[in-house]
Design a protein around this motif. Structure first.
Motif, PDB file in Angstrom:
ATOM      1  N   THR A  46      -8.134   1.565  -6.321  1.00 59.91           N
ATOM      2  CA  THR A  46      -8.322   0.130  -6.515  1.00 59.91           C
ATOM      3  C   THR A  46      -9.803  -0.096  -6.792  1.00 59.91           C
ATOM      4  O   THR A  46     -10.591   0.845  -6.735  1.00 59.91           O
ATOM      5  CB  THR A  46      -7.957  -0.649  -5.242  1.00 59.91           C
ATOM      6  N   ARG A  97     -13.651  -3.429  -2.480  1.00 59.49           N
ATOM      7  CA  ARG A  97     -13.642  -4.714  -1.788  1.00 59.49           C
ATOM      8  C   ARG A  97     -14.752  -4.652  -0.747  1.00 59.49           C
ATOM      9  O   ARG A  97     -14.880  -3.649  -0.049  1.00 59.49           O
ATOM     10  CB  ARG A  97     -12.305  -4.956  -1.096  1.00 59.49           C
ATOM     11  N   ASP A 149      -3.975  -5.328  -2.977  1.00 65.98           N
ATOM     12  CA  ASP A 149      -4.261  -4.763  -4.304  1.00 65.98           C
ATOM     13  C   ASP A 149      -3.271  -3.655  -4.660  1.00 65.98           C
ATOM     14  O   ASP A 149      -2.875  -3.492  -5.808  1.00 65.98           O
ATOM     15  CB  ASP A 149      -5.678  -4.166  -4.340  1.00 65.98           C
ATOM     16  N   LEU A 150      -2.905  -2.869  -3.628  1.00 66.81           N
ATOM     17  CA  LEU A 150      -2.015  -1.727  -3.873  1.00 66.81           C
ATOM     18  C   LEU A 150      -0.581  -2.188  -4.126  1.00 66.81           C
ATOM     19  O   LEU A 150       0.130  -1.605  -4.922  1.00 66.81           O
ATOM     20  CB  LEU A 150      -2.041  -0.771  -2.675  1.00 66.81           C
ATOM     21  N   ASP A 151      -0.158  -3.217  -3.402  1.00 63.72           N
ATOM     22  CA  ASP A 151       1.213  -3.720  -3.552  1.00 63.72           C
ATOM     23  C   ASP A 151       1.183  -5.183  -3.943  1.00 63.72           C
ATOM     24  O   ASP A 151       1.513  -6.051  -3.129  1.00 63.72           O
ATOM     25  CB  ASP A 151       1.989  -3.560  -2.233  1.00 63.72           C
ATOM     26  N   ARG A 183      -1.913   7.298   0.186  1.00 62.23           N
ATOM     27  CA  ARG A 183      -2.047   6.102   1.013  1.00 62.23           C
ATOM     28  C   ARG A 183      -2.733   6.441   2.331  1.00 62.23           C
ATOM     29  O   ARG A 183      -2.343   7.395   3.005  1.00 62.23           O
ATOM     30  CB  ARG A 183      -0.675   5.486   1.298  1.00 62.23           C
ATOM     31  N   TYR A 220      -9.527   6.338   1.631  1.00 59.15           N
ATOM     32  CA  TYR A 220     -10.400   5.324   1.030  1.00 59.15           C
ATOM     33  C   TYR A 220     -11.733   5.961   0.651  1.00 59.15           C
ATOM     34  O   TYR A 220     -12.143   6.958   1.241  1.00 59.15           O
ATOM     35  CB  TYR A 220     -10.699   4.199   2.035  1.00 59.15           C
ATOM     36  N   ARG A 268      -6.986  -6.749   2.196  1.00 57.56           N
ATOM     37  CA  ARG A 268      -7.117  -7.095   0.783  1.00 57.56           C
ATOM     38  C   ARG A 268      -6.739  -5.912  -0.111  1.00 57.56           C
ATOM     39  O   ARG A 268      -6.114  -6.068  -1.165  1.00 57.56           O
ATOM     40  CB  ARG A 268      -8.552  -7.545   0.482  1.00 57.56           C
ATOM     41  N   LEU A 269      -7.129  -4.700   0.339  1.00 55.75           N
ATOM     42  CA  LEU A 269      -6.800  -3.509  -0.454  1.00 55.75           C
ATOM     43  C   LEU A 269      -5.291  -3.272  -0.462  1.00 55.75           C
ATOM     44  O   LEU A 269      -4.729  -2.865  -1.477  1.00 55.75           O
ATOM     45  CB  LEU A 269      -7.527  -2.283   0.110  1.00 55.75           C
ATOM     46  N   ASP A 270      -4.638  -3.534   0.702  1.00 57.12           N
ATOM     47  CA  ASP A 270      -3.178  -3.385   0.742  1.00 57.12           C
ATOM     48  C   ASP A 270      -2.535  -4.321  -0.271  1.00 57.12           C
ATOM     49  O   ASP A 270      -1.564  -3.954  -0.941  1.00 57.12           O
ATOM     50  CB  ASP A 270      -2.652  -3.691   2.151  1.00 57.12           C
ATOM     51  N   LEU A 324     -20.664  -3.487   3.244  1.00 58.23           N
ATOM     52  CA  LEU A 324     -19.670  -2.441   3.501  1.00 58.23           C
ATOM     53  C   LEU A 324     -18.546  -2.607   2.481  1.00 58.23           C
ATOM     54  O   LEU A 324     -17.985  -3.688   2.355  1.00 58.23           O
ATOM     55  CB  LEU A 324     -19.133  -2.591   4.919  1.00 58.23           C
ATOM     56  N   ARG A 368      -4.588   5.141  -4.647  1.00 56.86           N
ATOM     57  CA  ARG A 368      -3.236   4.647  -4.900  1.00 56.86           C
ATOM     58  C   ARG A 368      -2.171   5.666  -4.503  1.00 56.86           C
ATOM     59  O   ARG A 368      -1.151   5.320  -3.943  1.00 56.86           O
ATOM     60  CB  ARG A 368      -3.071   4.295  -6.385  1.00 56.86           C
ATOM     61  N   HIS A 404      -9.275   5.081   7.322  1.00 56.03           N
ATOM     62  CA  HIS A 404      -9.843   3.822   7.771  1.00 56.03           C
ATOM     63  C   HIS A 404     -10.616   4.038   9.069  1.00 56.03           C
ATOM     64  O   HIS A 404     -11.734   3.531   9.242  1.00 56.03           O
ATOM     65  CB  HIS A 404      -8.702   2.821   7.974  1.00 56.03           C
ATOM     66  N   GLU A 413     -17.624  -6.527   2.195  1.00 56.56           N
ATOM     67  CA  GLU A 413     -18.030  -7.570   3.141  1.00 56.56           C
ATOM     68  C   GLU A 413     -19.518  -7.360   3.398  1.00 56.56           C
ATOM     69  O   GLU A 413     -20.016  -6.237   3.304  1.00 56.56           O
ATOM     70  CB  GLU A 413     -17.271  -7.432   4.467  1.00 56.56           C
ATOM     71  N   THR A 453     -13.763  -4.410   8.287  1.00 54.94           N
ATOM     72  CA  THR A 453     -12.991  -3.354   7.605  1.00 54.94           C
ATOM     73  C   THR A 453     -11.502  -3.683   7.638  1.00 54.94           C
ATOM     74  O   THR A 453     -10.763  -3.308   6.745  1.00 54.94           O
ATOM     75  CB  THR A 453     -13.234  -1.964   8.235  1.00 54.94           C
ATOM     76  N   GLU A 454     -11.064  -4.386   8.698  1.00 49.88           N
ATOM     77  CA  GLU A 454      -9.648  -4.796   8.760  1.00 49.88           C
ATOM     78  C   GLU A 454      -9.340  -5.791   7.644  1.00 49.88           C
ATOM     79  O   GLU A 454      -8.306  -5.715   7.001  1.00 49.88           O
ATOM     80  CB  GLU A 454      -9.339  -5.443  10.117  1.00 49.88           C
ATOM     81  N   ARG A 455     -10.282  -6.720   7.445  1.00 46.13           N
ATOM     82  CA  ARG A 455     -10.068  -7.716   6.385  1.00 46.13           C
ATOM     83  C   ARG A 455     -10.045  -7.027   5.023  1.00 46.13           C
ATOM     84  O   ARG A 455      -9.222  -7.335   4.169  1.00 46.13           O
ATOM     85  CB  ARG A 455     -11.192  -8.757   6.404  1.00 46.13           C
ATOM     86  N   ILE A 456     -10.975  -6.075   4.855  1.00 44.93           N
ATOM     87  CA  ILE A 456     -11.013  -5.360   3.574  1.00 44.93           C
ATOM     88  C   ILE A 456      -9.708  -4.607   3.367  1.00 44.93           C
ATOM     89  O   ILE A 456      -9.129  -4.608   2.291  1.00 44.93           O
ATOM     90  CB  ILE A 456     -12.204  -4.381   3.522  1.00 44.93           C
ATOM     91  N   ARG A 457      -9.234  -3.959   4.467  1.00 46.55           N
ATOM     92  CA  ARG A 457      -8.006  -3.170   4.340  1.00 46.55           C
ATOM     93  C   ARG A 457      -6.836  -4.068   3.936  1.00 46.55           C
ATOM     94  O   ARG A 457      -6.012  -3.691   3.103  1.00 46.55           O
ATOM     95  CB  ARG A 457      -7.698  -2.441   5.650  1.00 46.55           C
ATOM     96  N   LEU A 494     -15.003  -0.791   0.556  1.00 51.52           N
ATOM     97  CA  LEU A 494     -13.956   0.230   0.566  1.00 51.52           C
ATOM     98  C   LEU A 494     -13.111   0.091  -0.696  1.00 51.52           C
ATOM     99  O   LEU A 494     -12.934  -1.017  -1.198  1.00 51.52           O
ATOM    100  CB  LEU A 494     -13.022   0.046   1.767  1.00 51.52           C
TER     101      LEU A 494
END
Lengths: 312, 413
Positions: free
Chosen positions: B336, B339, A308-310, B365, B368, A304-306, B356, B362, B395, B341, A298-302, B358
């Motif tokens: 978004t 994404r 995507d957002l910026d 913040r 999710y 990547r999402l960050d 999984l 936008r 999260h 895994e 979930t950290e890796r996904i987060r 998420l």
């Protein structure tokens, strides 16, 4: 008057595209229309060469541009380059060797498939694949459940064959095409046999589960992999990396064969990398991580999402 | 007897209507129409109702009535309509969980309702005021039916016809005491009210902390959602609830009071497999804006059993089922893309194939959407395919939910 010599203009693969009987020597060769043999080649001079006999009666080829004169052994059929054209001289006594190979009749699928035994084998494989797909790609016993997959399979077979034929035509390299086809058969044949074996093993040991990240389970997929793989390699010269994904005993074999196959392709496509990823299979040997380890994802996904957002 | 019955009914109807007449006459001046107006065209985008709660000209309404103004202040402005004239209004504070907002107007000195927590008996007649479909101020008579059960947040059940446009209007007793704020309807006289004590709490909060600066509304809304989540999802305990047997597997039943569960069993003759499902979901989420809601949670467990498929075909079926995403497509302006895994996971129960995913909100913040899909890998001809979807979670909550979901499946050999 009897011909003294034959001038043959050669095309691709040294096939004769034009043959002219010469009854009087010397004979001039060139681009101009006052020559005895006229060549449609802009790289040839107006009056480029002259064919004659020397004092010993041997045929000679005189290059008027370079001023050289060469003796020609017309029995061997020696050829010489002139501009971008190759010209061969033959004497009237020459006889083409007979061959025992029957000329192929059906050129649509190439030379190899044209032979009766290979056609029979190809059709048998096709029927086997359709039957296997009908069996594995549907989840019901209703006939209507099988029609869709079977139609798809037939279309795939058609696509596959025509892609091969196209590939063979494009390369005009029958040896390569034959090798391809043999490799494709080598991929499918053992695959179907091993898959049948896996089904039997699983019937005996129900705790074994074949789990696939991509549907490389089915014969259909073999054909798709073939078609897509070749389309990519032939159609995308910038392709750098081909990835084969599969899992399980049967896919391991399939992936192995495909890798070998694509490696063969890679020999013709410098710079192409082949990458195979396999997941080990039976439930007892499936590598599984703890929920905590997985939740680190979930950290890796987060992250990547960050991004995507910026987007920077 | 029949005549007497008819007479009794008509007398009761007369009483009721006279009360409604009295209530309308006494309190209609304290209720106004609110309009969200598009700035460029000066045309209304949406409308609702509000009611005065003090002599400083402050109104209470629903958050969802004013949410577009907070979301796009450059495009929309809030106005109230009094005596045929439109005047500017400003949002001072919101309680997004209970769908409430306090709005400032220029009407100082105007009489408003005095709010205090009330607890009328079930069956008491209530009068709801509002502007249904912009048809003018309307009074609706209905019955108070107490607190609704199985909700993510408290709501009152009002058996009366609440319609679009009445949102934010008051529902009151004949003596003028406000019991709740109109908020939603399921049609057929099934209406819902926000208990007035939350409006009292929001006004008190406003008195102590002052108005929320317009630029920080998003942060305030996100913080409210996250705080509410810690309270609700933090208490999910899969171990404490009754478990349901599905084949050789066992899964928790209703994880929380606010979930509703349904079950089905399909085994058609021409199918070579049977499937038994259990599905639980929250009925309503927390409204954030026109695109997004938060706090909804749903999960399903489907137990597949082969009735003739061999292991390979069965594996293909399970793989196919696992590929169906239960979440809707992303709204590009608001979210978004997902994404994901995937991995093989093992805990106390069987080995699992887990996906999984998420996607981030936008504007809010830290919120999710979460999707967890998993399948058991231990058997050749039986498998459980489970899916969970949670909207607008933090999260941290997504990790907590995913963990409990992965650990929820147990097996009996």
């Amino acid at each position: 008057m009897a011909p003294l010599v034959f001038v043959e203009v050669l095309g691709r693969h040294d096939r004769v595209s034009h043959r002219q009987a010469i009854e009087v020597l010397p004979c001039s060769v060139g681009r101009a229309y006052d020559n005895d043999v006229i060549l449609d080649d802009p790289f040839v001079q107006a009056h480029h060469a002259c064919i004659d006999r020397d004092d010993d009666g041997a045929l000679t080829w005189s290059d008027l541009v370079s001023g050289t004169r060469t003796r020609i052994d017309a029995k061997v059929g020696a050829s010489c380059a002139i501009g971008r054209t190759r010209v061969r001289l033959r004497t009237p006594g020459f006889v083409l060797e007979q061959t025992s190979v029957e000329p192929f009749q059906d050129t649509r699928f190439g030379r190899l498939v044209g032979s009766r035994s290979m056609r029979g084998l190809g059709m048998a494989m096709g029927v086997l694949c359709v039957a296997a797909t009908m069996r594995w790609d549907s989840y019901g016993s209703d006939v209507s459940d099988w029609v869709g997959p079977a139609l798809v399979m037939i279309v795939v077979l058609g696509l596959w064959s025509s892609t091969w034929a196209l590939a063979g035509r494009l390369r005009s390299h029958h040896g390569t095409f034959g090798m391809h086809f043999a490799l494709a058969l080598a991929a499918v044949g053992p695959y179907v046999v091993v898959d049948g074996f896996v089904v039997m093993v699983q019937a005996i040991r129900p705790s074994v589960v074949v789990y696939e990240t991509l549907s490389f389970l089915l014969p259909t997929s073999v054909f798709f992999a073939e078609v897509v793989g070749h389309a990519l390699i032939i159609g995308a010269p910038t392709l750098r990396r081909a990835v084969v994904i599969g899992a399980g005993a049967s896919s391991a074999l399939l992936a192995g064969v495909l890798v070998a196959h694509f490696a063969f392709e890679a020999a013709f496509s410098p710079g192409l990398e082949i990458d195979a990823r396999l997941v080990p299979l039976p439930a007892s040997v499936i590598v599984a991580e703890s929920p905590d380890a997985f939740l680190a994802a979930t950290e890796r996904i987060r992250a990547r999402l960050d991004a995507d957002l910026d987007p920077q | 007897v029949i005549v007497a019955g008819v007479l009794t009914t008509s007398v009761a109807a007369q009483d009721a209507s006279s009360s409604a007449v009295g209530a309308f006459r006494s309190y209609s001046s304290r209720v106004v129409k609110l309009e969200v107006v598009e700035r460029a065209s000066r045309t209304k985008h949406s409308l609702g109702t509000g009611f005065f709660v003090d002599d400083a000209g402050r109104l209470v309404t629903n958050y969802h009535v004013v949410s577009e103004v907070l979301r796009k202040p450059e495009s929309y402005e809030l106005q109230y309509v009094l005596d045929g004239a439109n005047k500017a209004a400003k949002v001072l504070a919101v309680d997004v969980i209970h769908d409430l907002a306090v709005v400032a107007t220029q009407e100082r000195g105007r009489q408003g309702f005095t709010l205090q927590a009330v607890d009328p008996a079930q069956g008491t007649t209530l009068y709801s005021l509002g502007h249904p479909h912009d048809l003018g101020l309307t009074i609706v008579e209905g019955i108070y039916n107490g607190l609704l059960e199985h909700r993510l947040y408290e709501q009152l059940h009002f058996s009366g016809a609440i319609n679009a446009g009445m949102s934010g209007g008051p529902a009151l007793l004949a003596d003028g005491q406000v019991v709740g704020v109109n908020v939603a309807s399921m049609g057929n006289s099934l209406g819902f009210l926000v208990p007035i004590r939350y409006a009292v709490a929001l006004l008190e909060h406003l008195r102590v902390d002052g108005p929320t600066p317009s630029k920080t509304f998003r942060d305030v809304i996100t913080a409210q959602v996250l705080a509410h989540q810690r309270e609700t999802f933090g208490n999910l305990r899969s171990g404490d609830v009754d478990r349901i047997r599905l084949g050789p597997y066992s899964v928790p039943g209703r994880l929380a009071e606010f979930l509703r569960c349904w079950a089905s069993h399909e085994e058609r003759d021409h199918w070579l497999y049977g499937v038994q499902t259990q599905h639980c979901a929250t009925e309503y989420g927390i409204y954030l804006d026109e695109d997004l809601s938060a706090g909804t949670l749903s999960f399903s467990h489907a137990y597949y059993r082969s009735r003739g498929l061999d292991a390979l075909r069965f594996a293909a079926l399970i793989e196919h089922e696992l590929e169906d995403s239960p979440a809707g497509p992303s709204r590009r302006d608001s979210q978004t893309e997902f994404r994901c895994e995937e991995s093989n996971v093992v805990s106390k129960g069987p080995k699992l194939r887990v996906f999984l995913c998420l996607r981030a909100y936008r504007r809010y913040r830290g919120l999710y959407d979460l999707v967890v899909a998993l399948a058991t890998l231990d058997r050749g001809k039986e498998a459980m395919v489970s899916m969970m979807v949670a909207d607008g979670v933090s999260h941290e909550t997504s990790r907590t939910l995913s963990r409990s979901f992965m650990e929820a499946i147990e097996w009996h050999r």
